[in-house]
Write a protein that holds these residues in place. Sequence first.
Motif, PDB file in Angstrom:
ATOM      1  N   SER A  93     -62.827 -25.165 -36.042  1.00  0.00           N
ATOM      2  CA  SER A  93     -63.021 -25.150 -37.484  1.00  0.00           C
ATOM      3  C   SER A  93     -61.769 -24.606 -38.193  1.00  0.00           C
ATOM      4  CB  SER A  93     -64.376 -24.214 -37.681  1.00  0.00           C
ATOM      5  OG  SER A  93     -64.363 -23.778 -39.120  1.00  0.00           O
ATOM      6  N   LEU A  94     -61.515 -24.938 -39.154  1.00  0.00           N
ATOM      7  CA  LEU A  94     -60.444 -24.732 -39.921  1.00  0.00           C
ATOM      8  C   LEU A  94     -60.675 -23.649 -41.119  1.00  0.00           C
ATOM      9  CD1 LEU A  94     -57.561 -25.934 -39.396  1.00  0.00           C
ATOM     10  CD2 LEU A  94     -59.519 -27.445 -39.038  1.00  0.00           C
ATOM     11  N   ALA A  95     -61.956 -23.240 -41.170  1.00  0.00           N
ATOM     12  CA  ALA A  95     -62.566 -22.435 -42.161  1.00  0.00           C
ATOM     13  C   ALA A  95     -61.765 -21.136 -42.588  1.00  0.00           C
ATOM     14  CB  ALA A  95     -63.916 -22.085 -41.732  1.00  0.00           C
ATOM     15  N   ARG A  96     -61.228 -20.507 -41.469  1.00  0.00           N
ATOM     16  CA  ARG A  96     -60.364 -19.328 -41.569  1.00  0.00           C
ATOM     17  C   ARG A  96     -58.942 -19.350 -42.095  1.00  0.00           C
ATOM     18  NH1 ARG A  96     -60.739 -14.989 -37.141  1.00  0.00           N
ATOM     19  NH2 ARG A  96     -60.199 -13.613 -38.724  1.00  0.00           N
ATOM     20  N   LEU A  97     -58.572 -20.660 -42.313  1.00  0.00           N
ATOM     21  CA  LEU A  97     -57.300 -21.010 -43.054  1.00  0.00           C
ATOM     22  C   LEU A  97     -57.708 -21.245 -44.490  1.00  0.00           C
ATOM     23  CD1 LEU A  97     -55.521 -23.129 -40.275  1.00  0.00           C
ATOM     24  CD2 LEU A  97     -55.375 -20.640 -40.571  1.00  0.00           C
ATOM     25  N   ASP A  98     -57.823 -20.341 -45.056  1.00  0.00           N
ATOM     26  CA  ASP A  98     -58.341 -20.411 -46.664  1.00  0.00           C
ATOM     27  C   ASP A  98     -57.596 -19.878 -47.561  1.00  0.00           C
ATOM     28  OD1 ASP A  98     -58.901 -17.852 -45.671  1.00  0.00           O
ATOM     29  OD2 ASP A  98     -60.786 -17.777 -46.535  1.00  0.00           O
ATOM     30  N   ARG A  99     -56.232 -19.826 -47.358  1.00  0.00           N
ATOM     31  CA  ARG A  99     -55.476 -19.283 -48.720  1.00  0.00           C
ATOM     32  C   ARG A  99     -54.957 -20.545 -49.440  1.00  0.00           C
ATOM     33  NH1 ARG A  99     -50.633 -17.237 -47.415  1.00  0.00           N
ATOM     34  NH2 ARG A  99     -50.559 -18.360 -45.376  1.00  0.00           N
ATOM     35  N   ILE A 100     -54.883 -19.895 -50.660  1.00  0.00           N
ATOM     36  CA  ILE A 100     -53.930 -20.451 -51.608  1.00  0.00           C
ATOM     37  C   ILE A 100     -52.563 -20.105 -51.483  1.00  0.00           C
ATOM     38  CG2 ILE A 100     -53.438 -21.460 -53.988  1.00  0.00           C
ATOM     39  CD1 ILE A 100     -56.211 -22.633 -53.079  1.00  0.00           C
ATOM     40  N   ARG A 101     -51.737 -20.936 -50.884  1.00  0.00           N
ATOM     41  CA  ARG A 101     -50.222 -20.233 -50.694  1.00  0.00           C
ATOM     42  C   ARG A 101     -49.325 -20.026 -52.048  1.00  0.00           C
ATOM     43  NH1 ARG A 101     -48.382 -23.418 -44.999  1.00  0.00           N
ATOM     44  NH2 ARG A 101     -50.087 -22.766 -43.748  1.00  0.00           N
ATOM     45  N   SER A 102     -49.542 -21.125 -53.025  1.00  0.00           N
ATOM     46  CA  SER A 102     -48.753 -20.999 -54.086  1.00  0.00           C
ATOM     47  C   SER A 102     -49.204 -21.949 -55.185  1.00  0.00           C
ATOM     48  CB  SER A 102     -47.334 -21.338 -53.817  1.00  0.00           C
ATOM     49  OG  SER A 102     -47.070 -22.753 -53.464  1.00  0.00           O
ATOM     50  N   ILE A 103     -49.057 -21.801 -56.548  1.00  0.00           N
ATOM     51  CA  ILE A 103     -49.396 -22.684 -57.468  1.00  0.00           C
ATOM     52  C   ILE A 103     -47.941 -22.946 -58.331  1.00  0.00           C
ATOM     53  CG2 ILE A 103     -50.769 -23.204 -59.592  1.00  0.00           C
ATOM     54  CD1 ILE A 103     -52.990 -21.762 -57.981  1.00  0.00           C
ATOM     55  N   ASP A 104     -47.660 -24.069 -58.660  1.00  0.00           N
ATOM     56  CA  ASP A 104     -46.529 -24.086 -59.456  1.00  0.00           C
ATOM     57  C   ASP A 104     -46.864 -24.927 -60.782  1.00  0.00           C
ATOM     58  OD1 ASP A 104     -44.091 -24.665 -60.649  1.00  0.00           O
ATOM     59  OD2 ASP A 104     -42.793 -24.919 -58.826  1.00  0.00           O
ATOM     60  N   THR A 105     -47.323 -24.131 -61.766  1.00  0.00           N
ATOM     61  CA  THR A 105     -47.765 -25.244 -62.646  1.00  0.00           C
ATOM     62  C   THR A 105     -46.706 -26.023 -63.560  1.00  0.00           C
ATOM     63  OG1 THR A 105     -47.456 -23.480 -64.387  1.00  0.00           O
ATOM     64  CG2 THR A 105     -49.646 -23.554 -63.354  1.00  0.00           C
ATOM     65  N   ALA A 106     -45.506 -25.746 -63.457  1.00  0.00           N
ATOM     66  CA  ALA A 106     -44.218 -26.170 -64.000  1.00  0.00           C
ATOM     67  C   ALA A 106     -44.083 -27.786 -63.166  1.00  0.00           C
ATOM     68  CB  ALA A 106     -43.157 -25.633 -63.884  1.00  0.00           C
ATOM     69  N   ALA A 107     -44.160 -27.665 -61.734  1.00  0.00           N
ATOM     70  CA  ALA A 107     -44.132 -28.699 -61.051  1.00  0.00           C
ATOM     71  C   ALA A 107     -45.430 -29.596 -60.783  1.00  0.00           C
ATOM     72  CB  ALA A 107     -43.654 -28.328 -59.627  1.00  0.00           C
ATOM     73  N   GLY A 108     -46.342 -28.972 -61.122  1.00  0.00           N
ATOM     74  CA  GLY A 108     -47.765 -29.493 -60.872  1.00  0.00           C
ATOM     75  C   GLY A 108     -48.151 -29.636 -59.517  1.00  0.00           C
ATOM     76  N   VAL A 109     -47.831 -28.444 -58.809  1.00  0.00           N
ATOM     77  CA  VAL A 109     -48.176 -28.690 -57.392  1.00  0.00           C
ATOM     78  C   VAL A 109     -48.881 -27.019 -57.146  1.00  0.00           C
ATOM     79  CG1 VAL A 109     -47.136 -28.537 -55.122  1.00  0.00           C
ATOM     80  CG2 VAL A 109     -46.202 -29.956 -57.104  1.00  0.00           C
ATOM     81  N   MET A 110     -50.009 -27.596 -56.258  1.00  0.00           N
ATOM     82  CA  MET A 110     -50.605 -26.504 -55.793  1.00  0.00           C
ATOM     83  C   MET A 110     -50.660 -26.600 -54.022  1.00  0.00           C
ATOM     84  SD  MET A 110     -54.661 -25.038 -55.819  1.00  0.00           S
ATOM     85  CE  MET A 110     -55.507 -26.606 -55.784  1.00  0.00           C
ATOM     86  N   THR A 111     -50.315 -25.201 -53.253  1.00  0.00           N
ATOM     87  CA  THR A 111     -50.329 -25.622 -51.805  1.00  0.00           C
ATOM     88  C   THR A 111     -51.577 -24.723 -51.369  1.00  0.00           C
ATOM     89  OG1 THR A 111     -47.798 -25.914 -51.898  1.00  0.00           O
ATOM     90  CG2 THR A 111     -48.871 -25.138 -49.654  1.00  0.00           C
ATOM     91  N   ALA A 112     -52.458 -25.372 -50.602  1.00  0.00           N
ATOM     92  CA  ALA A 112     -53.612 -25.075 -50.204  1.00  0.00           C
ATOM     93  C   ALA A 112     -53.566 -25.263 -48.656  1.00  0.00           C
ATOM     94  CB  ALA A 112     -54.929 -25.461 -51.116  1.00  0.00           C
ATOM     95  N   GLU A 113     -54.404 -24.105 -47.944  1.00  0.00           N
ATOM     96  CA  GLU A 113     -54.607 -24.495 -46.580  1.00  0.00           C
ATOM     97  C   GLU A 113     -55.908 -25.287 -46.276  1.00  0.00           C
ATOM     98  OE1 GLU A 113     -52.589 -20.466 -44.802  1.00  0.00           O
ATOM     99  OE2 GLU A 113     -54.684 -20.355 -44.954  1.00  0.00           O
ATOM    100  N   ALA A 114     -55.933 -25.545 -45.161  1.00  0.00           N
ATOM    101  CA  ALA A 114     -57.038 -26.615 -44.869  1.00  0.00           C
ATOM    102  C   ALA A 114     -58.555 -26.183 -44.960  1.00  0.00           C
ATOM    103  CB  ALA A 114     -56.834 -27.088 -43.458  1.00  0.00           C
ATOM    104  N   GLY A 115     -58.627 -24.750 -44.948  1.00  0.00           N
ATOM    105  CA  GLY A 115     -59.937 -24.073 -45.058  1.00  0.00           C
ATOM    106  C   GLY A 115     -60.446 -23.871 -46.311  1.00  0.00           C
TER     107      GLY A 115
END
Length: 474
Positions: A93-115
């Motif tokens: 289960s990937l449930a514990r990998l649940d962080r939003i690592r970064s959000i860059d609105t200028a680049a239009g990118v959000m890095t999110a973990e699988a959980g």
Amino acid sequence: MTLTAAQTVAALATIAGSDNVVGDPAKMGAWLYEPRKRFHQSAAAVVTPPTVEAVQAVLRWANENGTGIIAQGGNTGLVGAQVPLSGNEVILSLARLDRIRSIDTAAGVMTAEAGVILENAHKAAEAEGSMFPLWLASQGSARIGGVLSSNAGGVNVLAYGNARELTMGVEAVLADGRLYRGLNALKKDNTGYDLKDLLVGAEGTLGIITAASLKIYPLPEDYETALVNIASPEAALELFQLMRQRAGARLNAFELIPWIGLDIQMRHGMLDRDPTASASPWYALIELSRMAGTAPGALQSSLEAAFDAALISDATIAESLADRTRMWAFREQMSECQSREGASIKHDVSVPIAAVPALIGQGVTAAETLVPGIRPVPFGHMGDGNIHFNFSMPVGADPKAFMAEFDEAVHAVIYDVVLKLGGSVSAEHGIGQLKVDLLRQVKDPVALDMMRAIKTALDPKGILNPGKMLRSVP
């Protein structure tokens, strides 16, 4: 030598920590019971690694010992990809990998973990004035890893594409425990094979996605939403073409819903009131986004043009958030409502958009000829050709007898129509264990050879989701 369940649990406890391992089958229910309850096997263990490094360690151990690993997100999949097939696999289960690592609105990118739960990804983007536009009925429990591994679609594919098109890069653990560091935010990267596209949609058979860089967009200022009355799928196709011409990229969704769906939901008290303007054989749920600086009224003017062209007979436009929520509840409850009517035979299929009316017409005729009294409930994403072509049992029929006698036969006639129209037998739900045999029947043999070669190269011991998608590795 095959490890016993006790040996597996002990090894995993050493690797990931005893608090992150479940070895008692009586406590595994949340991980074993998939939504449609078609597949149920126990597992040797469930492991919930707290870090990417722990996922790597589990995979290294599994590869060395030949233990099957099933990656699982929110356990919302509908084809059995995320649950055991033989009963001796380990659910990771990937449930514990649940962080939003970064959000860059200028680049239009959000890095999110699988959980990360999909709804939480929405909230994180919205907090920064942006939007992650992948919307599913199960978004309150579906997790990013599962959404990407199944290449989920949803209601906004028309405007923004499916999961693969919304993914810029992935981080994934391979079968031998190596980490593929493919997270990037580049719109152009022409340096060889697009490995991300292999991993997205692979249902955990080529690697386990642990994080992804996702496209986000400016948050619309508002939405214009309407339920309109249409006479037929043919009229819906003409209306869709008119809406696309007039609204262009602002057209977010165009969903087709039959009257029987409204009838079922109203009879079973699933809606607090009728969201439609009046009775109609078919309805189209249409939604436009309105960005900052644009004037409202585009939907109303488009519907007036549709009235003038005799494409619609009535309509109701949402005047409040409550109206919009009710309209979308009508659409999103279409799958659930069929369970209130007994057994149902379901298909997740797609055809070229222009062929949707032929699919529905020919499919209904074929099924009704085979099963007198069967009740067609086709609905879904008219705007991208993906129809959930479902059939409820005849009134008064015995559910078990109906499924035993007609399940395979109805599948056969519907898939025959789909293939003759140049369509796909799996539009957005995937293959899993439900459609493994069907895939072998309909997929080009050369394509299957290529898929097997890729699987063998990345997972030579066949430990990643064994038996799913491809029954075996050569």
